[in-house]
Design a protein around this motif. Structure first.
Motif, mmCIF file in Angstrom:
data_model
loop_
_atom_site.group_PDB
_atom_site.id
_atom_site.type_symbol
_atom_site.label_atom_id
_atom_site.label_comp_id
_atom_site.label_asym_id
_atom_site.label_seq_id
_atom_site.Cartn_x
_atom_site.Cartn_y
_atom_site.Cartn_z
ATOM 1 N N LEU A 55 0.833 -1.202 0.000
ATOM 2 C CA LEU A 55 0.000 0.000 0.000
ATOM 3 C C LEU A 55 0.867 1.250 0.000
ATOM 4 C CD1 LEU A 55 -2.806 1.340 0.241
ATOM 5 C CD2 LEU A 55 -2.568 1.144 2.727
ATOM 6 N N LEU A 56 1.929 1.260 0.794
ATOM 7 C CA LEU A 56 2.827 2.410 0.848
ATOM 8 C C LEU A 56 3.444 2.677 -0.523
ATOM 9 C CD1 LEU A 56 4.514 4.613 2.172
ATOM 10 C CD2 LEU A 56 6.089 2.833 2.981
ATOM 11 N N THR A 57 3.879 1.628 -1.191
ATOM 12 C CA THR A 57 4.472 1.790 -2.526
ATOM 13 C C THR A 57 3.476 2.407 -3.499
ATOM 14 O OG1 THR A 57 5.951 -0.113 -2.217
ATOM 15 C CG2 THR A 57 5.489 0.563 -4.473
ATOM 16 N N LEU A 58 2.260 1.902 -3.516
ATOM 17 C CA LEU A 58 1.253 2.375 -4.469
ATOM 18 C C LEU A 58 0.822 3.808 -4.175
ATOM 19 C CD1 LEU A 58 -0.939 -0.875 -4.696
ATOM 20 C CD2 LEU A 58 0.812 -0.090 -6.310
ATOM 21 N N ILE A 59 0.630 4.137 -2.897
ATOM 22 C CA ILE A 59 0.204 5.499 -2.538
ATOM 23 C C ILE A 59 1.334 6.487 -2.805
ATOM 24 C CG2 ILE A 59 -0.630 6.990 -0.691
ATOM 25 C CD1 ILE A 59 -2.603 4.840 -1.811
ATOM 26 N N THR A 60 2.581 6.074 -2.568
ATOM 27 C CA THR A 60 3.712 6.939 -2.889
ATOM 28 C C THR A 60 3.722 7.265 -4.378
ATOM 29 O OG1 THR A 60 5.059 6.041 -1.085
ATOM 30 C CG2 THR A 60 6.233 7.135 -2.875
ATOM 31 N N TYR A 61 3.529 6.250 -5.207
ATOM 32 C CA TYR A 61 3.498 6.448 -6.662
ATOM 33 C C TYR A 61 2.379 7.412 -7.049
ATOM 34 C CZ TYR A 61 3.178 5.395 -11.657
ATOM 35 O OH TYR A 61 3.124 5.509 -13.027
ATOM 36 N N LEU A 62 1.183 7.172 -6.540
ATOM 37 C CA LEU A 62 0.046 8.035 -6.880
ATOM 38 C C LEU A 62 0.275 9.470 -6.407
ATOM 39 C CD1 LEU A 62 -3.233 5.989 -6.218
ATOM 40 C CD2 LEU A 62 -2.314 6.757 -8.408
ATOM 41 N N TYR A 63 0.784 9.620 -5.209
ATOM 42 C CA TYR A 63 0.996 10.965 -4.667
ATOM 43 C C TYR A 63 1.972 11.747 -5.543
ATOM 44 C CZ TYR A 63 1.755 14.779 -1.414
ATOM 45 O OH TYR A 63 1.821 16.032 -0.853
ATOM 46 N N LEU A 64 3.059 11.109 -5.949
ATOM 47 C CA LEU A 64 4.050 11.811 -6.761
ATOM 48 C C LEU A 64 3.555 12.060 -8.180
ATOM 49 C CD1 LEU A 64 7.344 10.093 -5.537
ATOM 50 C CD2 LEU A 64 6.321 12.247 -4.788
ATOM 51 N N GLU A 65 2.624 11.225 -8.659
ATOM 52 C CA GLU A 65 2.011 11.476 -9.958
ATOM 53 C C GLU A 65 1.116 12.705 -9.900
ATOM 54 O OE1 GLU A 65 1.957 9.576 -13.219
ATOM 55 O OE2 GLU A 65 3.929 9.395 -12.267
ATOM 56 N N VAL A 66 0.366 12.837 -8.833
ATOM 57 C CA VAL A 66 -0.587 13.944 -8.695
ATOM 58 C C VAL A 66 0.120 15.220 -8.244
ATOM 59 C CG1 VAL A 66 -2.627 14.753 -7.424
ATOM 60 C CG2 VAL A 66 -2.527 12.388 -8.260
ATOM 61 N N TYR A 67 1.176 15.070 -7.432
ATOM 62 C CA TYR A 67 1.919 16.227 -6.927
ATOM 63 C C TYR A 67 3.385 16.126 -7.350
ATOM 64 C CZ TYR A 67 -2.198 17.018 -4.027
ATOM 65 O OH TYR A 67 -3.479 17.256 -3.591
ATOM 66 N N PRO A 68 3.666 16.325 -8.650
ATOM 67 C CA PRO A 68 5.046 16.164 -9.157
ATOM 68 C C PRO A 68 6.023 17.212 -8.625
ATOM 69 C CG PRO A 68 3.625 17.112 -10.851
ATOM 70 C CD PRO A 68 2.726 16.708 -9.726
ATOM 71 N N GLU A 69 5.505 18.290 -8.025
ATOM 72 C CA GLU A 69 6.386 19.321 -7.488
ATOM 73 C C GLU A 69 7.014 18.921 -6.154
ATOM 74 O OE1 GLU A 69 2.296 20.098 -5.738
ATOM 75 O OE2 GLU A 69 3.145 19.414 -7.653
ATOM 76 N N THR A 70 6.622 17.773 -5.601
ATOM 77 C CA THR A 70 7.140 17.316 -4.315
ATOM 78 C C THR A 70 8.659 17.155 -4.355
ATOM 79 O OG1 THR A 70 5.076 16.118 -3.905
ATOM 80 C CG2 THR A 70 6.972 15.504 -2.554
ATOM 81 N N LYS A 71 9.339 17.705 -3.366
ATOM 82 C CA LYS A 71 10.797 17.622 -3.313
ATOM 83 C C LYS A 71 11.291 16.473 -2.437
ATOM 84 C CE LYS A 71 11.500 22.599 -4.006
ATOM 85 N NZ LYS A 71 12.076 23.840 -3.415
ATOM 86 N N LYS A 72 10.575 16.232 -1.329
ATOM 87 C CA LYS A 72 11.011 15.202 -0.382
ATOM 88 C C LYS A 72 9.806 14.449 0.170
ATOM 89 C CE LYS A 72 14.920 17.927 1.461
ATOM 90 N NZ LYS A 72 15.488 18.507 2.695
ATOM 91 N N ILE A 73 10.020 13.183 0.489
ATOM 92 C CA ILE A 73 9.053 12.426 1.273
ATOM 93 C C ILE A 73 9.825 11.739 2.404
ATOM 94 C CG2 ILE A 73 7.655 12.012 -0.798
ATOM 95 C CD1 ILE A 73 8.456 8.998 -0.452
ATOM 96 N N ALA A 74 9.108 11.284 3.413
ATOM 97 C CA ALA A 74 9.757 10.578 4.522
ATOM 98 C C ALA A 74 9.079 9.230 4.735
ATOM 99 C CB ALA A 74 9.689 11.407 5.806
ATOM 100 N N VAL A 75 9.882 8.217 4.999
ATOM 101 C CA VAL A 75 9.385 6.873 5.309
ATOM 102 C C VAL A 75 10.279 6.270 6.381
ATOM 103 C CG1 VAL A 75 8.381 6.445 3.019
ATOM 104 C CG2 VAL A 75 10.765 5.823 3.457
ATOM 105 N N PRO A 76 9.788 5.305 7.150
ATOM 106 C CA PRO A 76 10.632 4.686 8.181
ATOM 107 C C PRO A 76 11.691 3.777 7.575
ATOM 108 C CG PRO A 76 8.488 3.640 8.113
ATOM 109 C CD PRO A 76 8.403 4.814 7.198
ATOM 110 N N ILE A 77 12.658 3.439 8.366
ATOM 111 C CA ILE A 77 13.760 2.583 7.923
ATOM 112 C C ILE A 77 13.252 1.216 7.461
ATOM 113 C CG2 ILE A 77 14.220 1.626 10.225
ATOM 114 C CD1 ILE A 77 16.885 2.705 7.636
ATOM 115 N N THR A 78 12.062 0.824 7.916
ATOM 116 C CA THR A 78 11.492 -0.477 7.563
ATOM 117 C C THR A 78 10.823 -0.491 6.184
ATOM 118 O OG1 THR A 78 9.535 0.218 8.803
ATOM 119 C CG2 THR A 78 11.077 -1.234 9.930
ATOM 120 N N ALA A 79 10.675 0.675 5.540
ATOM 121 C CA ALA A 79 9.969 0.743 4.256
ATOM 122 C C ALA A 79 10.768 0.066 3.147
ATOM 123 C CB ALA A 79 9.682 2.191 3.891
#
Length: 368
Positions: free
Chosen positions: A173-197
């Motif tokens: 789910l994290l992988t898919l939502i990350t992909y969708l978020y960056l598709e919709v908001y391509p101006e994003t510079k950084k995201i954060a995820v835990p070491i377990t991602a």
């Protein structure tokens, strides 16, 4: 000034949780919460005199303020135009008293399950959870809905069933939502995820020139990353929690569900369709090893000695990066008497081999 939240534990029916916040509303770090526990059980705290007893403040119109902020941070028009059909399991929790009035204004066709408060059902056993997940999947498929959400009792985390009824594992789910978020908001510079991602997140971000900030494996560490760096536009956890900093610096299951609806609407892509187009790039193999709390320090020293020749990340536990295709995380659990061993690789056999190798080593070090 500080805060405290009292709730029934979502994991154990016999327990209540006390969650303390600092003056900024963030979870207290583990070191401070342990200090509070030691002082409380040791009765080493000072007693306040009568005239210096503090006060408890309850904010006025909190629900109205929350709803206003919620709506301002969602593209409601995009969701209305998409005419989404959504199934939501409220898990008998707090969201049942808040979310229906919000989602009712989004033009979404909704069917609700377990949409009433019942403290006796707030905590679900594994059997109850899987039964509820199966019911939600059946509802989504039988009615031809676009997506199904299960909110946990505290309305903090979500579980998702796609339009095909597939219940998505949190890492996927994290992988898919990350992909969708960056598709919709391509101006994003950084995201954060835990070491377990999963390393899949790094691959997706590398393709879009987005920086990934890794944090410790806890909600407080995710919150700290958001408040420390205003360029972080999205935070994804590996336990169903998401943070959208423009709305709030903490996980919120209701907002996460609404934001995912927005991402689906604006990208015109359903979760199941995306999953079919994006085969999993890595195999993740997990195993736990029983380890008493008083031996965790010794085991960590052994791990550091054993992995000295490898490139390591020491954000939380020890993560060994073998190459661009393989990594191993050795992580002591904060609460339980176990060590987590997570290996990820392009080939399942290599991941399984690493897990077995370090399971054997950990057991030997514990037995010494």
């Amino acid at each position: 000034m500080a805060g405290v939240h009292v709730r029934k534990s979502p994991f154990d029916k016999k327990l209540c949780d006390l969650i303390f916040f600092d003056k900024g509303g963030r979870d207290l770090p583990a070191a401070k919460t342990k200090s509070i526990e030691r002082n409380f059980f040791g009765e080493e705290y000072r007693r306040a005199s009568y005239e210096k007893v503090g006060t408890l403040n309850f904010p006025e119109r909190a629900l109205e303020s929350y709803t206003d902020s919620f709506i301002k941070c969602i593209d409601t028009e995009a969701i209305r135009k998409a005419r989404l059909r959504v199934a939501i399991d409220y898990s008998y929790g707090a969201a049942a008293a808040i979310f229906p009035s919000i989602i009712g204004g989004l033009g979404v066709d909704v069917i609700s399950l377990n949409a009433f408060l019942d403290p006796s059902k707030f905590t679900r056993t594994a059997e109850e959870f899987f039964a509820a997940a199966e019911r939600l999947s059946e509802v989504v498929v039988s009615l031809g809905y676009d997506i199904g959400f299960m909110l946990d009792g505290g309305a903090e985390r979500i579980h998702v069933a796609d339009e095909k009824g597939n219940f998505l594992e949190h890492q996927r789910l994290l992988t898919l939502i990350t992909y969708l978020y960056l598709e919709v908001y391509p101006e994003t510079k950084k995201i954060a995820v835990p070491i377990t991602a999963s390393m899949e997140v790094d691959d997706i971000c590398r393709e879009r020139n987005v920086q990934v900030v890794r944090t410790g494996d806890s909600h407080s560490e995710l919150m700290r990353a958001v408040t420390a760096d205003p360029e972080i536009g999205f935070v994804g956890g590996t336990k169903g929690g998401f943070i959208f900093p423009k709305f709030l610096f903490a996980v919120d299951g209701m907002f996460s569900a609404a934001k995912i609806m927005e991402l689906i609407a604006k990208s015109k892509t359903r979760i199941g369709e995306l999953a079919a187009r994006m085969p999993e790039r890595y195999f993740l193999v997990k195993r736990n090893v029983a380890c008493p709390k008083d031996l965790k320090g010794k085991v960590m020293r052994k791990i550091m000695e054993d992995t000295a020749e490898h490139y390591r990340v020491l954000i939380d536990g020890v993560k060994i990066i073998y190459d661009n295709e393989t990594s191993l995380l050795l992580l002591p659990d904060r609460e339980r008497d176990i060590f987590h061993i997570n290996a990820e690789s392009r080939t399942k056999s290599r991941a399984a081999r690493l897990v077995s190798e370090y399971e054997k080593k950990l057991n030997e070090w514990i037995a010494e």
